[in-house]
Design an enzyme around this catalytic site. Sequence first.
Site, PDB file in Angstrom:
ATOM      1  N   HIS A 160     -12.780   3.170  -0.371  1.00 26.37           N
ATOM      2  CA  HIS A 160     -12.794   2.140   0.686  1.00 26.37           C
ATOM      3  C   HIS A 160     -13.528   0.889   0.221  1.00 26.37           C
ATOM      4  CE1 HIS A 160     -12.713   5.744   3.670  1.00 26.37           C
ATOM      5  NE2 HIS A 160     -11.491   5.264   3.575  1.00 26.37           N
TER       6      HIS A 160
ATOM      7  N   ARG B 276     -11.190  16.448   6.500  1.00 28.04           N
ATOM      8  CA  ARG B 276     -12.016  16.781   5.320  1.00 28.04           C
ATOM      9  C   ARG B 276     -13.428  17.159   5.744  1.00 28.04           C
ATOM     10  NH1 ARG B 276     -10.938  11.234   2.564  1.00 28.04           N
ATOM     11  NH2 ARG B 276      -8.747  11.144   3.107  1.00 28.04           N
TER      12      ARG B 276
ATOM     13  N   GLU C 283      -8.382  -5.103   4.642  1.00 31.85           N
ATOM     14  CA  GLU C 283      -8.220  -4.804   3.214  1.00 31.85           C
ATOM     15  C   GLU C 283      -7.046  -5.569   2.620  1.00 31.85           C
ATOM     16  OE1 GLU C 283      -8.543  -0.848   4.847  1.00 31.85           O
ATOM     17  OE2 GLU C 283      -9.309  -0.164   2.923  1.00 31.85           O
TER      18      GLU C 283
ATOM     19  N   ASN D 175       0.877  -1.168   0.000  1.00 33.57           N
ATOM     20  CA  ASN D 175       0.000   0.000   0.000  1.00 33.57           C
ATOM     21  C   ASN D 175       0.920   1.226   0.000  1.00 33.57           C
ATOM     22  OD1 ASN D 175      -1.792   2.046   0.472  1.00 33.57           O
ATOM     23  ND2 ASN D 175      -2.728   1.123   2.288  1.00 33.57           N
TER      24      ASN D 175
END
Length: 412
Positions: A181, A242, A398, A7
Amino acid sequence: MNILVINAGSSSLKYQLFDMRTESIIAKGICDRIGIDGFLKHTPVSNGKPEYSSGIPLPTHAEAISAVIEKLTSADYGVIKSLTEINAIGHRVVHGGRRFIESVLIDDEVLDAIEACVRLAPLHIPANLLGINACAEKMPGIPQVAVFDTAFHHTIPEHAYIYAVPYKYYEENDVRRYGFHGTSHRFVSAKAIEYLGGKAEGTKIVTCHLGNGSSLTAVKNGKSIDTSMGVTPLEGVPMGTRCGSVDPALLSIISEFDGISLNEAMDVLNKKSGMLGVSGVSSDFRDIEAAAGGARNEGGAAENALRKRAKLSLDIFNYQVAKFIGSYTFAMGGLDAIVFTAGVGENSSYTRAGVCALLNGVGVRIDGEKNEQRCSGEYMDITGDGSIAKVLVIPTNEELVIARDTIEIVGK
Ligand code: ADP
């Protein structure tokens, strides 16, 4: 068969090496501060060798991959003898654009197509490509697979992914809701379906991936039919820094008020807003919860004002999460389960309790005691008596999904 999962971010590169016979992690680690100075933390998991954690020069991603290979194969910290024990590499790729609706084997043509997605994710794709290219250079001949954050959302219907702006932006510039996601929503929704009896058909689940970045997905019959993030990960619920969904006019209002460019105003919405912007404390939920807690009316006025704002930021977050769950329940025509996952979803009983309290009026109930427990296994069922839907905590994984897709594509 061993699969290395990568990643790659702009200044960091996380890795996990899986033994896919048992789906267990053999080693994992992170190269941090790439291009700044460099730091490597490497943990051999399978053989009791010591952890390595030290500053080392990492001018680019290529040196980072070299350092990972060196540690994975070293006598002192290694878990394999040589690179021949790595059968394939799986990469997390943030954006697959309109083309990539599933994971793919990477070749030159695929690399070009991923590169074409850069304009959709200018901060993330270049970093993902650096990771892929560094692996190709340092581990030539080992097949590489790309697993896209957006892919799970390819089943969202047109009426949910087209923005109500001139259609040419979709046709000519690929502007639409993509969602992110996806690997996490896919993993936890599949687990929830397993828990609900194993048949995807007829199930209605809202998965809440709540972390630094947060998104919710409506998963009907095992497929994503709507998700809160949009063409970029800025849309949806408020996040660490955010803003989430706001009136788009804010962009020009902020730009005028601060006398800054639209790009700089975008920076405010991306990096200075959300939980940090409202609380003024931190983007990290643990810090905010700590700041919001404690006895009321203690300390000076300034301290109380800070505490109030910390609490307000958590209230805003819970409210927006509950609102998305409510709207997705209507969109799906019902609700069988709410799933909480990721850093906040898995760990913050405060958030879970706050969100579910807002849904109490429509019959969602949690068991207060169970909610306070830590989820140590694959599931934690915190549903309360008489609830209209199950409430589950399911730790996401993940990396395992990426490893599974990779092995599936390169063959066992
Ligand atoms: P990312 O989006 O970077 O993958 P994570 O899923 O790791 O983020 O989530 C990070 C967030 O989870 C941070 O805001 C952190 O404060 C929060 N978090 C982790 N543990 C807890 C906890 N015990 N209570 C509340 N929040 C937590």
